[in-house]
Design a protein around this motif. Structure first.
Motif, short mmCIF file in Angstrom:
data_model
loop_
_atom_site.label_atom_id
_atom_site.label_comp_id
_atom_site.label_asym_id
_atom_site.label_seq_id
_atom_site.Cartn_x
_atom_site.Cartn_y
_atom_site.Cartn_z
N ARG A 131 8.92 -3.85 -13.77
CA ARG A 131 9.84 -4.53 -12.85
C ARG A 131 10.57 -3.51 -11.98
NH1 ARG A 131 12.54 -9.48 -12.94
NH2 ARG A 131 13.62 -9.70 -10.93
N ALA A 132 10.97 -2.40 -12.58
CA ALA A 132 11.69 -1.37 -11.82
C ALA A 132 10.81 -0.79 -10.72
CB ALA A 132 12.17 -0.27 -12.76
N TYR A 133 9.54 -0.49 -11.06
CA TYR A 133 8.64 0.06 -10.04
C TYR A 133 8.34 -0.98 -8.96
CZ TYR A 133 7.56 4.58 -12.11
OH TYR A 133 7.64 5.86 -12.57
N SER A 134 8.21 -2.23 -9.36
CA SER A 134 7.94 -3.28 -8.40
C SER A 134 9.08 -3.46 -7.42
CB SER A 134 7.67 -4.60 -9.13
OG SER A 134 7.38 -5.64 -8.24
N PRO A 164 -5.29 1.56 -7.02
CA PRO A 164 -4.53 2.37 -7.98
C PRO A 164 -3.01 2.27 -7.79
CG PRO A 164 -5.49 3.77 -6.30
CD PRO A 164 -6.05 2.40 -6.07
N TYR A 165 -2.59 1.69 -6.65
CA TYR A 165 -1.15 1.52 -6.39
C TYR A 165 -0.60 0.23 -7.00
CZ TYR A 165 -1.89 5.13 -2.80
OH TYR A 165 -2.20 6.30 -2.14
N SER A 166 -1.47 -0.62 -7.49
CA SER A 166 -1.06 -1.93 -8.00
C SER A 166 -0.13 -1.81 -9.20
CB SER A 166 -2.29 -2.75 -8.38
OG SER A 166 -1.91 -3.93 -9.07
N VAL A 167 1.05 -2.40 -9.08
CA VAL A 167 2.01 -2.40 -10.18
C VAL A 167 1.50 -3.27 -11.32
CG1 VAL A 167 4.36 -3.05 -10.87
CG2 VAL A 167 3.98 -1.95 -8.66
N SER A 208 2.04 -3.58 -4.45
CA SER A 208 1.67 -2.18 -4.58
C SER A 208 2.91 -1.30 -4.60
CB SER A 208 0.77 -1.75 -3.41
OG SER A 208 -0.45 -2.44 -3.45
N SER A 209 2.89 -0.29 -5.48
CA SER A 209 3.97 0.68 -5.55
C SER A 209 3.85 1.66 -4.39
CB SER A 209 3.91 1.42 -6.88
OG SER A 209 4.87 2.45 -6.94
N CYS A 210 4.92 2.37 -4.12
CA CYS A 210 4.89 3.37 -3.05
C CYS A 210 4.03 4.57 -3.42
CB CYS A 210 6.31 3.85 -2.74
SG CYS A 210 7.40 2.55 -2.10
N ILE A 211 3.86 4.79 -4.72
CA ILE A 211 3.08 5.91 -5.22
C ILE A 211 2.07 5.39 -6.25
CG2 ILE A 211 4.92 7.59 -4.87
CD1 ILE A 211 5.53 7.32 -7.90
N ILE A 212 1.14 6.25 -6.64
CA ILE A 212 0.24 5.94 -7.75
C ILE A 212 0.96 6.34 -9.03
CG2 ILE A 212 -2.00 6.42 -8.82
CD1 ILE A 212 -3.11 6.94 -6.03
N MET A 225 3.06 3.95 6.29
CA MET A 225 3.86 3.68 5.11
C MET A 225 5.23 3.17 5.54
SD MET A 225 4.70 6.21 1.90
CE MET A 225 3.00 6.17 1.37
N SER A 226 5.79 2.22 4.85
CA SER A 226 7.05 1.61 5.22
C SER A 226 8.21 2.55 4.98
CB SER A 226 7.26 0.31 4.41
OG SER A 226 7.40 0.62 3.05
N ASP A 227 9.38 2.22 5.60
CA ASP A 227 10.58 3.03 5.42
C ASP A 227 11.01 3.06 3.97
OD1 ASP A 227 10.59 3.52 8.10
OD2 ASP A 227 11.97 1.87 8.59
N THR A 228 10.77 1.97 3.24
CA THR A 228 11.16 1.90 1.83
C THR A 228 10.48 3.00 1.03
OG1 THR A 228 11.37 -0.49 2.03
CG2 THR A 228 11.28 0.41 -0.19
N CYS A 229 9.26 3.34 1.38
CA CYS A 229 8.49 4.33 0.63
C CYS A 229 8.62 5.75 1.17
CB CYS A 229 7.01 3.93 0.64
SG CYS A 229 6.66 2.40 -0.26
#
Length: 294
Positions: free
Chosen positions: A161-164, A90-93, A24-28, A1-5
């Motif tokens: 947009r915020a989650y993306s 399921p992570y797809s924004v 993909s979002s960092c979470i579901i 997982m990246s540092d951003t997440c």
């Protein structure tokens, strides 16, 4: 997982690693992996309802009730996105926003269809029983629906947009909350107007009309229940209890709308109030026309 997440809090399925892509979002965001079975059931039930309502609309030419078609198409699209989320990512924004937008906004079109019923119902019974003229009631609540829908669409889009972008979705959620709160209030006023009309006219209506009006009231309350639950969910906040349990979604979002849609398959206004052409020629419903001496 990246540092951003790495510092993002939320649900991550241990059996479904997050795809390493920008979509993909960092979470579901759902708080769970959407059920494939519920998604398929939604598509099947709403597609069946769409076919039935399209047939009834064409047969009885009740064009004022056509927003039911729009709402049902949106429900189908929403549950297709949930199927994609359950099977592909399921992570797809994009999948989350697509299903969220369609399923949140679709009931607005059902409530708009219900608003239009005041006019033929009043013509059938009499203007004197309604609290306001049918046109005033119709256009007041249609305008309220347009305002509520615009606010909700804006909020839902900004949430995605915020989650993306990995930003705080609180402000977009508050925008969505405002749209839902306004819809709950305006819908409550409409229900009061509907009850006022039905109570005042109860001694002058026949059995068929009473059965139909009861069905309309049940469908209206089902849509209203769903709207209230969405308001409570949004007020609680994203990723909280109400929004992260699919059982609540299934029982209080999916089920009430299915009930409302199928009530209007059998108790369709064209069958119980008559088609527009019959009204124009005779001023009577199809049921009344069938009882005329031949």
């Amino acid at each position: 997982m990246s540092d951003t997440c790495s510092n993002v809090q939320g649900y991550v399925d241990p059996n479904w690693p997050r795809p390493d892509d920008d979509g993909s979002s960092c979470i579901i965001i759902y708080g769970y992996v959407p059920s494939f079975a519920l998604g398929v059931l939604g598509v099947v039930l709403f597609t069946t309802a769409l076919v039935a309502h399209s047939y009834l609309l064409s047969r009885y030419r009740t064009w004022y009730f056509s927003t039911v078609i729009v709402g049902t198409v949106m429900e189908i699209i929403g549950y297709i996105f949930r199927i994609l989320a359950s099977k592909k990512n399921p992570y797809s924004v994009a999948y989350f926003v697509g299903q969220y937008f369609c399923i949140v906004v679709a009931p607005v079109f059902y409530s708009a269809a219900i608003y239009t019923l005041i006019t033929p119902m009043t013509k059938r019974i009499g203007r004197e029983y309604a609290p306001l003229s049918p046109k005033v009631i119709l256009w007041t609540f249609i305008i309220c629906d347009i305002i509520a829908t615009t606010i909700q669409m804006t909020g839902a889009g900004l949430i995605g947009r915020a989650y993306s972008d990995g930003k705080d979705p609180t402000t977009p959620n508050n925008i969505l909350l405002a749209g839902l709160a306004f819809q709950v209030f305006s819908f409550a006023v409409f229900i009061f107007c509907l009850l006022f009309f039905l109570v005042r006219s109860r001694n002058t209506t026949d059995r068929h009309f009473k059965i139909f009006s009861t069905a309309v009231l049940v469908a209206t309350l089902a849509v209203y229940l769903r709207t209230c639950i969405r308001l409570a969910e949004t007020a609680e906040g994203l990723l909280e209890f109400l929004s992260t349990h699919e059982a609540i979604f299934g029982c209080l979002e999916f089920l009430p709308i299915v009930i409302a849609v199928y009530i209007f398959v059998y108790w369709h206004p064209g069958r119980w109030l008559g088609s527009e052409s019959i009204h124009k020629k005779t001023g009577k419903s199809e049921l009344e026309v069938s009882q005329l001496p031949r």
